[in-house]
Design a protein around this motif. Structure first.
Motif, PDB file in Angstrom:
ATOM      1  N   SER A 151       0.832  -1.216   0.000  1.00 31.93           N
ATOM      2  CA  SER A 151       0.000   0.000   0.000  1.00 31.93           C
ATOM      3  C   SER A 151       0.861   1.258   0.000  1.00 31.93           C
ATOM      4  CB  SER A 151      -0.927   0.015   1.218  1.00 31.93           C
ATOM      5  OG  SER A 151      -1.830  -1.051   1.164  1.00 31.93           O
ATOM      6  N   GLN A 157       2.357   1.735  -3.432  1.00 36.58           N
ATOM      7  CA  GLN A 157       1.326   2.191  -4.367  1.00 36.58           C
ATOM      8  C   GLN A 157       1.008   3.666  -4.157  1.00 36.58           C
ATOM      9  OE1 GLN A 157       0.211   0.363  -7.016  1.00 36.58           O
ATOM     10  NE2 GLN A 157      -0.594   2.354  -7.596  1.00 36.58           N
ATOM     11  N   GLU A 158       0.974   4.122  -2.913  1.00 33.98           N
ATOM     12  CA  GLU A 158       0.713   5.533  -2.626  1.00 33.98           C
ATOM     13  C   GLU A 158       1.825   6.424  -3.198  1.00 33.98           C
ATOM     14  OE1 GLU A 158       0.134   8.630   1.099  1.00 33.98           O
ATOM     15  OE2 GLU A 158      -0.005   6.483   1.485  1.00 33.98           O
ATOM     16  N   ILE A 185       3.817   5.643  -5.707  1.00 33.27           N
ATOM     17  CA  ILE A 185       3.683   5.581  -7.177  1.00 33.27           C
ATOM     18  C   ILE A 185       2.629   6.579  -7.628  1.00 33.27           C
ATOM     19  CG2 ILE A 185       2.888   4.155  -9.119  1.00 33.27           C
ATOM     20  CD1 ILE A 185       4.107   1.719  -7.633  1.00 33.27           C
ATOM     21  N   ASN A 186       1.486   6.600  -6.959  1.00 32.05           N
ATOM     22  CA  ASN A 186       0.416   7.544  -7.313  1.00 32.05           C
ATOM     23  C   ASN A 186       0.886   8.990  -7.161  1.00 32.05           C
ATOM     24  OD1 ASN A 186      -1.332   5.445  -7.880  1.00 32.05           O
ATOM     25  ND2 ASN A 186      -2.309   5.492  -5.880  1.00 32.05           N
ATOM     26  N   ASP A 187       1.632   9.267  -6.086  1.00 35.04           N
ATOM     27  CA  ASP A 187       2.158  10.618  -5.895  1.00 35.04           C
ATOM     28  C   ASP A 187       3.075  11.020  -7.053  1.00 35.04           C
ATOM     29  OD1 ASP A 187       0.792  11.080  -3.504  1.00 35.04           O
ATOM     30  OD2 ASP A 187       2.471  10.408  -2.253  1.00 35.04           O
ATOM     31  N   LYS A 236       3.027   9.802 -10.151  1.00 38.43           N
ATOM     32  CA  LYS A 236       2.246   9.909 -11.386  1.00 38.43           C
ATOM     33  C   LYS A 236       1.364  11.155 -11.418  1.00 38.43           C
ATOM     34  CE  LYS A 236       2.269   5.070 -12.666  1.00 38.43           C
ATOM     35  NZ  LYS A 236       1.489   3.881 -12.965  1.00 38.43           N
ATOM     36  N   GLU A 237       0.878  11.610 -10.257  1.00 38.32           N
ATOM     37  CA  GLU A 237      -0.001  12.778 -10.194  1.00 38.32           C
ATOM     38  C   GLU A 237       0.767  14.100 -10.166  1.00 38.32           C
ATOM     39  OE1 GLU A 237      -2.371  12.039  -6.737  1.00 38.32           O
ATOM     40  OE2 GLU A 237      -3.522  10.446  -7.705  1.00 38.32           O
ATOM     41  N   SER A 238       2.070  14.033  -9.995  1.00 36.51           N
ATOM     42  CA  SER A 238       2.883  15.239  -9.854  1.00 36.51           C
ATOM     43  C   SER A 238       3.576  15.594 -11.165  1.00 36.51           C
ATOM     44  CB  SER A 238       3.964  15.014  -8.788  1.00 36.51           C
ATOM     45  OG  SER A 238       3.379  14.658  -7.568  1.00 36.51           O
ATOM     46  N   ALA A 292       9.021   2.257  -5.687  1.00 39.48           N
ATOM     47  CA  ALA A 292       7.950   3.051  -6.304  1.00 39.48           C
ATOM     48  C   ALA A 292       8.471   3.883  -7.471  1.00 39.48           C
ATOM     49  CB  ALA A 292       7.305   3.961  -5.253  1.00 39.48           C
ATOM     50  N   ALA A 321       7.296   3.687 -11.299  1.00 42.03           N
ATOM     51  CA  ALA A 321       6.714   4.876 -11.927  1.00 42.03           C
ATOM     52  C   ALA A 321       7.565   5.365 -13.106  1.00 42.03           C
ATOM     53  CB  ALA A 321       6.557   5.998 -10.897  1.00 42.03           C
ATOM     54  N   LYS A 353       2.140  19.373  -7.612  1.00 43.13           N
ATOM     55  CA  LYS A 353       1.072  19.250  -8.601  1.00 43.13           C
ATOM     56  C   LYS A 353       0.759  20.587  -9.264  1.00 43.13           C
ATOM     57  CE  LYS A 353      -1.124  15.428  -6.222  1.00 43.13           C
ATOM     58  NZ  LYS A 353      -2.278  14.964  -5.499  1.00 43.13           N
TER      59      LYS A 353
END
Length: 188
Positions: free
Chosen positions: A8, A11-12, A14-16, A18-20, A60, A64, A83
């Motif tokens: 988890s 994954q968090e 990785i999301n950070d 990808k969203e940045s 991560a 990514a 972001k």
């Protein structure tokens, strides 16, 4: 740490990533909780400043597709995930690092391009988009009085039906009126 918790956490991160649009890797050894809170406030709502575990961050980043932090994930590590306006957030981060020697900027990336510490600092020194837009808007909102008078003279001539000779007459009238009108504008 349980395996599911690690998955988890990875994954968090990785999301950070990808969203940045940008991220800056830092070492925060010796900063107090109050100083970290001050830094987070300075970075603004569009930037997430996270203390991360090096091993999980390495996994991560690799997943990514980010290689900017290879070999630099050692010691107490935190990442600013940006972001919003990357220049403004980077400026806030580098300004904080100047006044707090314990925060060390290691490296970063912007829209997929790797940056070393010197490049991150130089990036933070650029003019932000918000400042550029404000400067441009200021220029566009404050046209010179001479341009306004020329446009008004052309409109008046067109309304009178003398559109063919309006530019020449407007230019001549403009040349005569410009020094007196500009002096009056400067005095106001």
């Amino acid at each position: 740490m349980a395996t599911q918790i690690k998955i988890s956490a990875v994954q968090e991160i990785i999301n950070d990533f990808k969203e940045s649009s940008a991220a800056v890797l830092t070492e925060y050894r010796g900063l107090s909780v109050a100083q970290l809170q001050e830094l987070r406030r300075a970075l603004g709502a569009d930037t997430k400043f996270s203390v991360v575990k090096n091993t999980l961050t390495g996994i991560a980043a690799k997943e990514a597709g980010i290689d900017s932090f290879d070999g630099q994930l050692a010691g107490p590590t935190a990442i600013a995930f940006i972001k919003g306006d990357a220049v403004a957030a980077t400026k806030s981060l580098t300004d904080f690092a100047k006044s707090n020697e314990k925060l060390i900027v290691k490296s970063g990336y912007f829209e997929g391009a790797s940056m070393d510490a010197a490049q991150v600092v130089a990036f933070g020194a650029l003019e932000s988009r918000e400042h550029q837009l404000a400067r441009i808007a200021g220029v566009l909102q404050a046209p010179t009085s001479a341009a306004v008078r020329t446009i008004d003279a052309l409109r008046a001539k067109r309304e009178e039906g003398g559109a063919a000779s309006a530019p020449a007459e407007a230019s001549a009238a403009e040349a005569e009126e410009a020094p007196a009108a500009d002096a009056a504008t400067e005095e106001a």
